[in-house]
Design a protein around this motif. Structure first.
Motif, short mmCIF file in Angstrom:
data_model
loop_
_atom_site.label_atom_id
_atom_site.label_comp_id
_atom_site.label_asym_id
_atom_site.label_seq_id
_atom_site.Cartn_x
_atom_site.Cartn_y
_atom_site.Cartn_z
N ASN A 120 0.76 -1.14 -0.03
CA ASN A 120 -0.04 -0.12 0.09
C ASN A 120 0.92 1.39 0.05
N THR A 121 1.91 1.14 0.66
CA THR A 121 2.79 2.44 0.86
C THR A 121 3.32 2.85 -0.62
N ALA A 122 3.82 1.68 -1.54
CA ALA A 122 4.37 1.54 -2.47
C ALA A 122 3.60 2.37 -3.53
N LEU A 123 2.16 2.38 -3.38
CA LEU A 123 1.39 3.11 -4.31
C LEU A 123 1.55 4.50 -4.23
N LEU A 124 2.15 5.06 -3.27
CA LEU A 124 2.40 6.52 -3.15
C LEU A 124 3.63 7.03 -3.49
N SER A 125 4.50 6.12 -3.90
CA SER A 125 5.93 6.29 -4.37
C SER A 125 6.13 6.80 -5.57
N ARG B 93 11.13 0.94 0.87
CA ARG B 93 11.75 1.37 2.13
C ARG B 93 12.13 2.81 2.39
N SER B 94 12.61 3.42 1.17
CA SER B 94 12.75 4.65 1.13
C SER B 94 11.98 5.78 1.19
N LEU B 95 10.53 5.49 0.81
CA LEU B 95 9.56 6.56 0.94
C LEU B 95 9.34 7.04 2.17
N GLU B 96 9.23 6.42 3.52
CA GLU B 96 9.30 7.08 4.75
C GLU B 96 10.24 7.99 4.99
#
Length: 321
Positions: free
Chosen positions: A194-199, A252-255
Motif C-alpha cells: 500500500n505504501t508503494a502506491l504512493l511512491s 523502504r525509502s519512501l518514509e
C-alpha cells in the motif's frame, strides 16, 4: 496469465513524464504523493475496499504518464479516477458522495493535511463529509464526469489493473522459512504494498505484480526478524536479485523521503498541493509554464477542432466544384 500482469510504462513514457511542462522533479514528486494520498483517504471515507482504491491509484498514475498533471486540478483527477474505478467494479459510488468526501478532505477541517490524526477520527464511522451546496456540487460533478471520459480516452479504455496483494498472500502460503505467524508477515507485506502506491518512483508502473509481492515479503520478513534461507528463494517466483534489490530500496525509502519533506518545510507541509500553488512556485523559480495547463490544453483542442473543420470545408468545396 494476462489477468495477473499489467501494461508497464515504456522508456519513452517515463522520459515524457520528466519533460511535461518543465515541471521540476521535486514538485512532480510532491504532486504525485499528495494526490495519491488524497485518493487513499477518499477511498477510506467512501468505505471502498482497498483493492478498488489501489486500482484507482494505478489508473491515475498511468493517466499522468500520457497527459501532464497540470492539465487539470490534481484533486479533480484523483476524484475522477476513484469514481471511474469504483463504477467499473462491484462498489460504485454516487457522485454526490464522492463530491462531499473530497469537499471535506480539501477543507480546513480535514485531518489529512494537518500532519497527524486518524482519517477515521474518534468515531468509528469516520468524520462527517462536507455537504456541498447546489452550484459548487454541479460544477464539481461536471468536472469529474469530463475528466472520467478524458482518462478513459487517454488510456484507450484499458483500465485493467492486476494487484500484487493476492499474490503476496499466495506466496506466503508456499513459504515455510519465516518462523513467525503468517498473519504478522502478511500484514507487514500488505502495508509495504500500500505504501508503494504512493511512491513517486512509480513502482507499480515499472514492475509486475509478482515482483512487487516478493519485494514486500522480503521487506516484511526482514523487519520482523524472520530467518530467511541463504539460497536465492526469490528466483522461484521469477524475480532476479537486481530487481528485488531495487524494489526493496524503493519501498523502504519512501518514509525517509516524506520525513525529509516535512522537516525541511517542503511542499507537503502546505496542505493539499494545488495547480495554482505549483504554477506560482514555478514563476518564483523563473521557469516557464508549458502548455500542460488546462487553459492551454483547451486552446490546443480548439485549434485541432478548427483545423479539422477547415479541412472538412475544403473537401466539401472540392466536391461542389
Amino acid at each position: 496469465m494476462t489477468h495477473m500482469t499489467n501494461p508497464l510504462a515504456t522508456v519513452d513514457q517515463l522520459y515524457q513524464r520528466t519533460s511535461f511542462s518543465a515541471l521540476p522533479s521535486d514538485l512532480q514528486d510532491a504532486i504525485f504523493f499528495a494526490t495519491q494520498r488524497l485518493t487513499q483517504a477518499a477511498g477510506i471515507l467512501l468505505r471502498l475496499p482497498q483493492s478498488v482504491t489501489a486500482q484507482a491509484n494505478v489508473v491515475l498514475a498511468r493517466y499522468w504518464l500520457v497527459e501532464s498533471p497540470l492539465s487539470y486540478e490534481f484533486s479533480d483527477t484523483s476524484a475522477a479516477a476513484l469514481f471511474l474505478v469504483a463504477k467499473l467494479g462491484a462498489h460504485p459510488c454516487l457522485p454526490r458522495d464522492v463530491c462531499n468526501v473530497y469537499a471535506y478532505l480539501l477543507s480546513p477541517n480535514s485531518v489529512l493535511f494537518k500532519g497527524g490524526g486518524d482519517i477515521h477520527g474518534k468515531d468509528k464511522e469516520g468524520p462527517s463529509p462536507s455537504n456541498l451546496p447546489g452550484i459548487p456540487y454541479a460544477s464539481f460533478q461536471s468536472r469529474i464526469m469530463a475528466l472520467e471520459a478524458r482518462i478513459l480516452y487517454s488510456l484507450s479504455f484499458n483500465t485493467h489493473v492486476a494487484l500484487p496483494h493476492p499474490l503476496a498472500i499466495t506466496y506466503l502460503q508456499a513459504l515455510d522459512f519465516l518462523g513467525l505467524p503468517r498473519a504478522e508477515i502478511a500484514g507487514r507485506a500488505v502495508a509495504y504494498l500500500n505504501t508503494a502506491l504512493l511512491s513517486p518512483q512509480l513502482l507499480y508502473l515499472t514492475h509486475q505484480p509478482h515482483a512487487l509481492a516478493v519485494a514486500a515479503i522480503y521487506s516484511a520478513a526482514r523487519d520482523a526478524g524472520a530467518k530467511m534461507p541463504t539460497c536465492a528463494w526469490w528466483e522461484v517466483f521469477d524475480v532476479d536479485r537486481e530487481e528485488l534489490g531495487f524494489l526493496v530500496v524503493g519501498m523502504r525509502s519512501l518514509e525517509g523521503w516524506v520525513r525529509t519533506q516535512l522537516e525541511d518545510d517542503g511542499v507537503l507541509t502546505k496542505g493539499m498541493v494545488t495547480r495554482a500553488y505549483v504554477e506560482g512556485e514555478m514563476r518564483k523559480r523563473g521557469l516557464r509554464i508549458g502548455n500542460g495547463s488546462a487553459g492551454a490544453g483547451e486552446d490546443e483542442m480548439e485549434d485541432e477542432e478548427t483545423a479539422l473543420m477547415r479541412q472538412m470545408d475544403e473537401k466539401a468545396a472540392q466536391l461542389d466544384e
